[in-house]
Design a protein around this motif. Structure first.
Motif, PDB file in Angstrom:
ATOM      1  N   GLY A   9      53.632  35.492   3.855  1.00  0.00           N
ATOM      2  CA  GLY A   9      52.193  35.903   3.452  1.00  0.00           C
ATOM      3  C   GLY A   9      52.265  35.259   2.444  1.00  0.00           C
ATOM      4  N   VAL A  10      53.917  35.435   1.859  1.00  0.00           N
ATOM      5  CA  VAL A  10      53.992  35.296  -0.020  1.00  0.00           C
ATOM      6  C   VAL A  10      53.421  34.171  -0.364  1.00  0.00           C
ATOM      7  CG1 VAL A  10      55.275  35.192  -1.655  1.00  0.00           C
ATOM      8  CG2 VAL A  10      55.151  37.302  -0.272  1.00  0.00           C
ATOM      9  N   GLU A  11      53.365  33.066   0.491  1.00  0.00           N
ATOM     10  CA  GLU A  11      53.626  31.403   0.176  1.00  0.00           C
ATOM     11  C   GLU A  11      52.190  31.643   0.145  1.00  0.00           C
ATOM     12  OE1 GLU A  11      56.842  28.649   1.051  1.00  0.00           O
ATOM     13  OE2 GLU A  11      57.597  30.058   2.390  1.00  0.00           O
ATOM     14  N   ALA A  12      51.923  31.766   1.461  1.00  0.00           N
ATOM     15  CA  ALA A  12      50.400  31.513   1.872  1.00  0.00           C
ATOM     16  C   ALA A  12      48.851  31.746   0.534  1.00  0.00           C
ATOM     17  CB  ALA A  12      50.381  32.381   2.647  1.00  0.00           C
TER      18      ALA A  12
ATOM     19  N   HIS B 174      45.721  31.089  -4.323  1.00  0.00           N
ATOM     20  CA  HIS B 174      45.376  30.868  -5.333  1.00  0.00           C
ATOM     21  C   HIS B 174      45.687  29.404  -6.326  1.00  0.00           C
ATOM     22  CE1 HIS B 174      46.495  35.666  -5.299  1.00  0.00           C
ATOM     23  NE2 HIS B 174      45.336  35.454  -4.739  1.00  0.00           N
ATOM     24  N   THR B 175      46.793  28.158  -5.936  1.00  0.00           N
ATOM     25  CA  THR B 175      46.751  27.714  -6.883  1.00  0.00           C
ATOM     26  C   THR B 175      46.001  25.974  -6.166  1.00  0.00           C
ATOM     27  OG1 THR B 175      48.875  26.923  -5.110  1.00  0.00           O
ATOM     28  CG2 THR B 175      49.239  28.159  -7.778  1.00  0.00           C
ATOM     29  N   SER B 176      45.623  26.256  -5.208  1.00  0.00           N
ATOM     30  CA  SER B 176      45.335  25.134  -4.682  1.00  0.00           C
ATOM     31  C   SER B 176      44.458  25.617  -3.411  1.00  0.00           C
ATOM     32  CB  SER B 176      46.304  23.906  -4.163  1.00  0.00           C
ATOM     33  OG  SER B 176      46.522  23.828  -4.636  1.00  0.00           O
ATOM     34  N   PRO B 177      42.980  26.895  -3.105  1.00  0.00           N
ATOM     35  CA  PRO B 177      42.700  26.841  -2.513  1.00  0.00           C
ATOM     36  C   PRO B 177      41.739  25.622  -1.492  1.00  0.00           C
ATOM     37  CG  PRO B 177      41.602  27.786  -5.113  1.00  0.00           C
ATOM     38  CD  PRO B 177      42.482  26.153  -5.118  1.00  0.00           C
ATOM     39  N   PRO B 178      42.668  25.973  -0.080  1.00  0.00           N
ATOM     40  CA  PRO B 178      41.923  25.096   1.238  1.00  0.00           C
ATOM     41  C   PRO B 178      40.254  25.347   1.553  1.00  0.00           C
ATOM     42  CG  PRO B 178      42.722  27.245   1.174  1.00  0.00           C
ATOM     43  CD  PRO B 178      42.628  27.444   0.361  1.00  0.00           C
ATOM     44  N   ASP B 179      40.039  24.445   2.167  1.00  0.00           N
ATOM     45  CA  ASP B 179      38.713  24.804   2.904  1.00  0.00           C
ATOM     46  C   ASP B 179      38.938  25.892   3.819  1.00  0.00           C
ATOM     47  OD1 ASP B 179      37.446  22.191   1.598  1.00  0.00           O
ATOM     48  OD2 ASP B 179      38.130  21.173   2.313  1.00  0.00           O
ATOM     49  N   VAL B 180      39.701  25.990   4.561  1.00  0.00           N
ATOM     50  CA  VAL B 180      39.833  27.059   5.480  1.00  0.00           C
ATOM     51  C   VAL B 180      41.402  26.929   5.670  1.00  0.00           C
ATOM     52  CG1 VAL B 180      40.104  25.100   7.160  1.00  0.00           C
ATOM     53  CG2 VAL B 180      39.380  27.128   7.831  1.00  0.00           C
ATOM     54  N   LEU B 181      41.786  28.941   6.372  1.00  0.00           N
ATOM     55  CA  LEU B 181      43.090  29.427   6.862  1.00  0.00           C
ATOM     56  C   LEU B 181      43.177  29.215   7.906  1.00  0.00           C
ATOM     57  CD1 LEU B 181      42.169  31.041   3.548  1.00  0.00           C
ATOM     58  CD2 LEU B 181      44.304  31.212   3.374  1.00  0.00           C
ATOM     59  N   VAL B 182      44.567  28.925   8.351  1.00  0.00           N
ATOM     60  CA  VAL B 182      45.340  29.421   9.458  1.00  0.00           C
ATOM     61  C   VAL B 182      46.649  30.409   9.029  1.00  0.00           C
ATOM     62  CG1 VAL B 182      45.695  28.895  11.380  1.00  0.00           C
ATOM     63  CG2 VAL B 182      44.267  27.308  10.983  1.00  0.00           C
ATOM     64  N   LEU B 183      46.257  31.089   9.222  1.00  0.00           N
ATOM     65  CA  LEU B 183      46.996  32.332  10.093  1.00  0.00           C
ATOM     66  C   LEU B 183      48.124  33.435  10.238  1.00  0.00           C
ATOM     67  CD1 LEU B 183      44.916  34.732   6.412  1.00  0.00           C
ATOM     68  CD2 LEU B 183      47.099  32.607   6.358  1.00  0.00           C
TER      69      LEU B 183
ATOM     70  N   MET C  41      54.079  38.054  10.496  1.00  0.00           N
ATOM     71  CA  MET C  41      54.839  37.740   9.432  1.00  0.00           C
ATOM     72  C   MET C  41      55.447  38.057   9.048  1.00  0.00           C
ATOM     73  SD  MET C  41      52.984  34.085   7.808  1.00  0.00           S
ATOM     74  CE  MET C  41      51.004  34.870   7.351  1.00  0.00           C
ATOM     75  N   PRO C  42      56.481  38.072   8.656  1.00  0.00           N
ATOM     76  CA  PRO C  42      57.673  39.181   8.001  1.00  0.00           C
ATOM     77  C   PRO C  42      57.166  39.237   6.129  1.00  0.00           C
ATOM     78  CG  PRO C  42      58.457  36.966   8.096  1.00  0.00           C
ATOM     79  CD  PRO C  42      57.176  37.284   9.082  1.00  0.00           C
ATOM     80  N   GLY C  43      57.224  40.335   5.764  1.00  0.00           N
ATOM     81  CA  GLY C  43      57.593  40.474   4.272  1.00  0.00           C
ATOM     82  C   GLY C  43      55.307  40.990   4.490  1.00  0.00           C
ATOM     83  N   ILE C  44      54.674  40.193   3.721  1.00  0.00           N
ATOM     84  CA  ILE C  44      53.128  40.226   3.956  1.00  0.00           C
ATOM     85  C   ILE C  44      52.529  40.063   4.844  1.00  0.00           C
ATOM     86  CG2 ILE C  44      50.925  39.471   2.555  1.00  0.00           C
ATOM     87  CD1 ILE C  44      53.050  39.504  -0.061  1.00  0.00           C
ATOM     88  N   ASP C  45      52.171  40.313   5.996  1.00  0.00           N
ATOM     89  CA  ASP C  45      51.679  39.344   7.330  1.00  0.00           C
ATOM     90  C   ASP C  45      49.919  38.845   6.797  1.00  0.00           C
ATOM     91  OD1 ASP C  45      49.954  41.178   7.426  1.00  0.00           O
ATOM     92  OD2 ASP C  45      51.038  42.554   9.142  1.00  0.00           O
TER      93      ASP C  45
ATOM     94  N   VAL D 240      47.931  39.369   3.925  1.00  0.00           N
ATOM     95  CA  VAL D 240      47.036  38.404   3.196  1.00  0.00           C
ATOM     96  C   VAL D 240      45.055  37.733   3.050  1.00  0.00           C
ATOM     97  CG1 VAL D 240      47.278  35.413   3.292  1.00  0.00           C
ATOM     98  CG2 VAL D 240      49.059  36.906   3.435  1.00  0.00           C
ATOM     99  N   CYS D 241      45.001  38.401   4.257  1.00  0.00           N
ATOM    100  CA  CYS D 241      43.244  38.343   4.257  1.00  0.00           C
ATOM    101  C   CYS D 241      42.266  39.735   3.453  1.00  0.00           C
ATOM    102  CB  CYS D 241      42.907  38.528   5.852  1.00  0.00           C
ATOM    103  SG  CYS D 241      41.479  38.206   6.218  1.00  0.00           S
ATOM    104  N   ARG D 242      43.438  40.422   3.646  1.00  0.00           N
ATOM    105  CA  ARG D 242      43.000  41.539   3.175  1.00  0.00           C
ATOM    106  C   ARG D 242      42.766  41.794   1.241  1.00  0.00           C
ATOM    107  NH1 ARG D 242      45.985  45.472   6.608  1.00  0.00           N
ATOM    108  NH2 ARG D 242      44.681  46.013   8.192  1.00  0.00           N
ATOM    109  N   VAL D 243      43.582  41.039   0.957  1.00  0.00           N
ATOM    110  CA  VAL D 243      43.862  39.956  -0.962  1.00  0.00           C
ATOM    111  C   VAL D 243      43.494  39.357  -1.280  1.00  0.00           C
ATOM    112  CG1 VAL D 243      45.475  39.311  -2.235  1.00  0.00           C
ATOM    113  CG2 VAL D 243      46.367  41.614  -0.601  1.00  0.00           C
TER     114      VAL D 243
END
Length: 258
Positions: free
Chosen positions: A52-55, A60-69, A73-77, A81-84
């Motif tokens: 989730g950290v990498e996601a 933030h740096t390269s906004p995609p058209d869609v996310l698949v999460l 996941m360890p750390g930030i699940d 990620v969705c809530r943030v």
């Protein structure tokens, strides 16, 4: 995960003309690599990360058209990620991958702001179908089909607010109220509510709702619609007031005041 056969992969590689970007976050290396390859063959430009950290950094740096999460996941699940992203006002469509099959687990994903989910183990063709539906709803899929745009679209008068069964919707602002209480709805919840309001008093069957909201009928075994209806009911219903969304067993749903 059940990937397409070799023959299917060849077909997808030839016909895939879409160029949407997908941010894939999945900590299981085998699933991540297989899904990244399948999406690439389908024609998507994929950025695959392991947590989730990498996601969040990629979003933030390269906004995609869609996310698949992936949810777990360890750390930030995936839910975090969705809530943030939603707290930041990012409305990019999000498809969740989850091994959790309980209704409450799915509701947690919807509550976090996800637009749809796929339960593991999944068929990659189902992932493709759900991504196409999400992109159609956000206007991204039209570019993939290379549909020529008109030189100048005629001006249209703003659509009036819709009202039925004590509910009021503003389709332009995408806001909704029950009486004086404004409702906080996700994209899918709003679209489902709008469909029911526009057809108040009419029983809509499951296939019709799936086609209008998701653009794809996931079959009689899917609980996707029931989860969204249940979640929308929780936001609409008020103590002492009659329910507004009624189940017509074996058929579908209808919005009406009894």
């Amino acid at each position: 995960m059940r990937c397409p056969s070799r023959r299917t992969n060849v077909r997808l590689g030839r016909l895939g003309s879409v160029s949407q970007t997908v941010l894939l976050a999945e900590d299981d290396r085998a699933i991540r690599h297989a899904l990244e390859r399948a999406l690439t063959l389908e024609g998507y430009r994929v950025t695959a990360v392991a947590d989730g950290v990498e996601a969040l950094a990629q979003a933030h740096t390269s906004p995609p058209d869609v996310l698949v999460l992936d949810v777990m996941m360890p750390g930030i699940d995936g839910l975090q990620v969705c809530r943030v992203l939603r707290a930041e006002g990012d409305r990019t469509p999000i498809l969740m991958l989850t091994a959790l099959v309980e209704t409450q687990d799915r509701i947690a994903g919807l509550d976090a702001g996800a637009d749809d989910y796929v339960v593991k183990p999944f068929d990659v063709e189902e992932v493709f179908a759900r991504l196409r539906a999400l992109l159609r709803r956000t206007g991204q899929a039209g570019a993939a089909a290379d549909v020529p745009k008109p030189e100048e679209a005629p001006e249209q008068a703003p659509e009036r607010a819709l009202e039925a069964a004590g509910l009021r919707l503003d389709p332009q602002a995408r806001r909704a109220w029950r009486g004086e209480r404004e409702l906080e709805l996700t994209r899918t919840e709003f679209e489902l509510m709008e469909l029911l309001v526009r057809n108040a008093g009419i029983v809509l069957d499951h296939a019709t709702i799936y086609d209008r909201i998701w653009g794809y009928d996931f079959g009689p075994g899917s609980k996707n619609l029931a989860v969204y209806v249940g979640y929308l009911r929780r936001k609409l219903d008020e103590p002492g007031a009659p329910p507004l969304i009624h189940t017509v067993r074996g058929v579908g749903y209808v919005l009406r005041e009894d």
